[in-house]
Write a protein that holds these residues in place. Structure first.
Motif, PDB file in Angstrom:
ATOM      1  N   GLY A 348      -2.795 -11.500   6.225  1.00 21.94           N
ATOM      2  CA  GLY A 348      -3.793 -11.064   5.255  1.00 21.94           C
ATOM      3  C   GLY A 348      -4.674  -9.925   5.717  1.00 21.94           C
ATOM      4  O   GLY A 348      -5.661  -9.589   5.049  1.00 21.94           O
ATOM      5  N   ASP A 349      -4.351  -9.317   6.846  1.00 22.24           N
ATOM      6  CA  ASP A 349      -5.183  -8.236   7.381  1.00 22.24           C
ATOM      7  C   ASP A 349      -5.192  -7.064   6.397  1.00 22.24           C
ATOM      8  O   ASP A 349      -4.134  -6.547   6.025  1.00 22.24           O
ATOM      9  N   PRO A 350      -6.377  -6.600   5.961  1.00 25.66           N
ATOM     10  CA  PRO A 350      -6.427  -5.504   4.978  1.00 25.66           C
ATOM     11  C   PRO A 350      -5.844  -4.189   5.499  1.00 25.66           C
ATOM     12  O   PRO A 350      -5.455  -3.323   4.713  1.00 25.66           O
ATOM     13  N   GLN A 351      -5.790  -4.033   6.823  1.00 22.72           N
ATOM     14  CA  GLN A 351      -5.252  -2.795   7.399  1.00 22.72           C
ATOM     15  C   GLN A 351      -3.755  -2.884   7.710  1.00 22.72           C
ATOM     16  O   GLN A 351      -3.168  -1.939   8.226  1.00 22.72           O
ATOM     17  N   ARG A 352      -3.159  -4.019   7.353  1.00 21.53           N
ATOM     18  CA  ARG A 352      -1.748  -4.248   7.654  1.00 21.53           C
ATOM     19  C   ARG A 352      -0.818  -3.169   7.076  1.00 21.53           C
ATOM     20  O   ARG A 352       0.050  -2.651   7.785  1.00 21.53           O
ATOM     21  N   PRO A 353      -0.953  -2.785   5.793  1.00 20.96           N
ATOM     22  CA  PRO A 353      -0.018  -1.784   5.245  1.00 20.96           C
ATOM     23  C   PRO A 353      -0.064  -0.455   5.992  1.00 20.96           C
ATOM     24  O   PRO A 353       0.981   0.154   6.256  1.00 20.96           O
ATOM     25  N   GLU A 354      -1.286  -0.022   6.353  1.00 18.36           N
ATOM     26  CA  GLU A 354      -1.410   1.260   7.051  1.00 18.36           C
ATOM     27  C   GLU A 354      -0.817   1.173   8.457  1.00 18.36           C
ATOM     28  O   GLU A 354      -0.134   2.099   8.919  1.00 18.36           O
ATOM     29  N   ILE A 355      -1.060   0.055   9.160  1.00 18.76           N
ATOM     30  CA  ILE A 355      -0.498  -0.121  10.501  1.00 18.76           C
ATOM     31  C   ILE A 355       1.029  -0.165  10.438  1.00 18.76           C
ATOM     32  O   ILE A 355       1.720   0.419  11.279  1.00 18.76           O
ATOM     33  N   LEU A 356       1.570  -0.855   9.427  1.00 17.43           N
ATOM     34  CA  LEU A 356       3.027  -0.920   9.264  1.00 17.43           C
ATOM     35  C   LEU A 356       3.615   0.467   9.039  1.00 17.43           C
ATOM     36  O   LEU A 356       4.642   0.823   9.624  1.00 17.43           O
ATOM     37  N   MET A 357       2.966   1.263   8.215  1.00 12.93           N
ATOM     38  CA  MET A 357       3.478   2.595   7.903  1.00 12.93           C
ATOM     39  C   MET A 357       3.486   3.474   9.159  1.00 12.93           C
ATOM     40  O   MET A 357       4.487   4.124   9.494  1.00 12.93           O
ATOM     41  N   ILE A 358       2.380   3.476   9.886  1.00 16.45           N
ATOM     42  CA  ILE A 358       2.294   4.303  11.095  1.00 16.45           C
ATOM     43  C   ILE A 358       3.229   3.768  12.172  1.00 16.45           C
ATOM     44  O   ILE A 358       3.971   4.515  12.819  1.00 16.45           O
TER      45      ILE A 358
END
Length: 454
Positions: A348-358
């Motif tokens: 549920g980490d809100p920054q998960r999508p950005e970390i996954l992309m990078i």
């Protein structure tokens, strides 16, 4: 190790000696991985700070580890010559140098905050990282002593005990982290400070285990009897080999540390993604590092026996084994990037999508440098076994600091490629090192052993 050993025989011998070393490196890596995973669960800011702090610590640790790396070929060659006294002398002076180095480096770990600010890290991240280092820094003393003792045991081909001591350390680290980071089992919730305490406890446990084993099982070497007595000739021999090995390692590791600094300029989220991708790449690198240790030991033995044919055939075998591992890793990173990165984050980490992309992009770059990273560390292992360290030091400095670091900055910031560009510079630096070091071994160093007269 017999003359005329077939390639199949070399594969078998490398596997028997190497699997425990690889397992030991993976267990050692698991210690750092545990910190990353648990701090990732604790918070992205904590993960970013410890990623930075760990890079800082390991720059200092791995330069000091040069004395441990020096002990390995010296003991391996002495063992092949059946010189028990030289085994004791080189190991003892490796321990001396590690202690002296730790004392000298401690102020840099205690007062790390001004250094981190000077390299333009965010003040809050720098504050948390320095808080971690003030505690974890004390682990430098036992960590470097453990490095020397493990090199001594590995050179004597006692690799099973190296593996099991490291496994015990990894378990201790995981349990202590779980208790102190989150406040489980009645312990206080200490977060980053808890991870630092766990690191120190782990290194102390490792040191106790390895010393007890050496004293009980190898009493003939009397490593700690009259430990205070200086042996200046051997001290200088270990120093002369250890410093260039340490500087060679420093050149590579500081390139990765500098990449963490540059990722920090991009913000906490890219830095956290960098930490995750680097941990995954480091896990697979442990296999190459284990094979490199085997290369050092077997090259050192071949030097002691003056057996060039054995050296050359063994070098080809270990290089091909490393190449096969690299190809398997490339496939893994390109096909399973997202599930691998997800292991390090809460769902549920809100920054998960950005970390996954990078992180997915960074892993693609990590796949590119697997081949050259494996090749350069195998070449270094072979060269260290022949106690050839000064020229490799120059080659490493050229590859990582003249080519790799400027390329990382150029592609990352001048060309605006951000994290991908920073990692592209890593690829170029490693590729240059692989070519130069392999050339050094095959065109020069191997000739240190004369061919038998016909």
């Amino acid at each position: 190790m017999q003359n005329g050993m077939t390639y199949r025989g070399h594969v078998r011998a490398i596997t028997v000696l190497g699997l425990p070393l690889i397992g030991g490196h993976l267990a050692q890596f698991a210690i750092g991985l545990t910190d990353t995973v648990m701090l990732g669960w604790y918070g992205v800011e904590a993960l970013a700070a410890v990623t930075l702090a760990s890079s800082y610590f390991f720059v200092l640790f791995l330069f000091g580890a040069g004395f441990g790396w020096a002990v390995m070929p010296m003991v391996a060659t002495a063992a092949a010559e059946e010189d028990q006294t030289r085994i004791r002398r080189s190991t003892r002076m490796g321990l001396w140098l590690s202690l002296i180095y730790s004392v000298i480096m401690m102020p840099l770990l205690w007062w790390s905050y001004p250094v981190l600010i000077a390299i333009k890290q965010e003040p809050q991240v720098a504050e948390t990282a320095s808080e971690y280092l003030r505690i974890a820094g004390w682990g430098l003393f036992p960590a470097l002593l453990v490095m020397v003792m493990k090199s001594y045991l590995a050179a004597l081909e006692r690799t099973q005990i190296v593996l099991w001591i490291t496994v015990v350390a990894a378990v201790v680290n995981g349990l202590t982290n779980y208790a102190l980071i989150f406040g489980n089992w009645g312990a206080p919730e200490l977060g980053v400070r808890g991870a630092a305490i766990a690191s120190v406890v782990t290194q102390i446990v490792s040191l106790l285990c390895v010393v007890i084993y050496a004293v009980q099982v190898l009493p003939e070497h009397s490593l700690f009897q009259r430990f205070w007595r200086p042996d200046w000739d051997m001290f200088m021999s270990v120093l002369r080999l250890g410093v260039p090995i340490g500087l060679t390692t420093l050149a590579e590791v500081s390139l990765f540390a500098a990449s963490a600094v540059m990722m920090g300029w991009l913000g906490p989220v890219p830095l956290a993604a960098h930490g995750i991708a680097l941990n995954l790449a480091s896990a697979t690198f442990m296999v190459h590092l284990g094979l490199s240790n085997v290369a050092t030991i077997r090259a050192g033995n071949a030097l002691g026996r003056q057996d060039r044919a054995h050296l050359e055939k063994g070098a080809v075998t270990v290089t091909v084994m490393s190449l096969i591992m690299s190809l398997a890793t490339i496939i893994l990173f390109l096909t399973c990037a997202e599930p691998l990165i997800s292991l390090f984050m809460k769902s549920g980490d809100p920054q998960r999508p950005e970390i996954l992309m990078i992180g997915t992009g960074l892993l693609a770059m990590a796949a590119l440098f697997q081949l050259v990273d494996g090749a350069q560390v195998i070449a270094l292992g072979l060269l260290r076994g022949l106690q050839d360290a000064k020229a490799p030091m120059v080659m490493a400095a050229l590859s990582y600091w003249v080519i790799g670091l400027p390329a990382s900055y150029y592609f990352g910031f001048v060309q605006g490629m951000n994290g991908i560009g920073v990692w592209l510079g890593l690829v170029l630096g490693l590729a240059c090192a692989a070519v130069l070091l392999m050339g050094r071994f095959w065109l020069h160093a191997v000739r240190a052993i004369a061919l038998p007269a016909t």
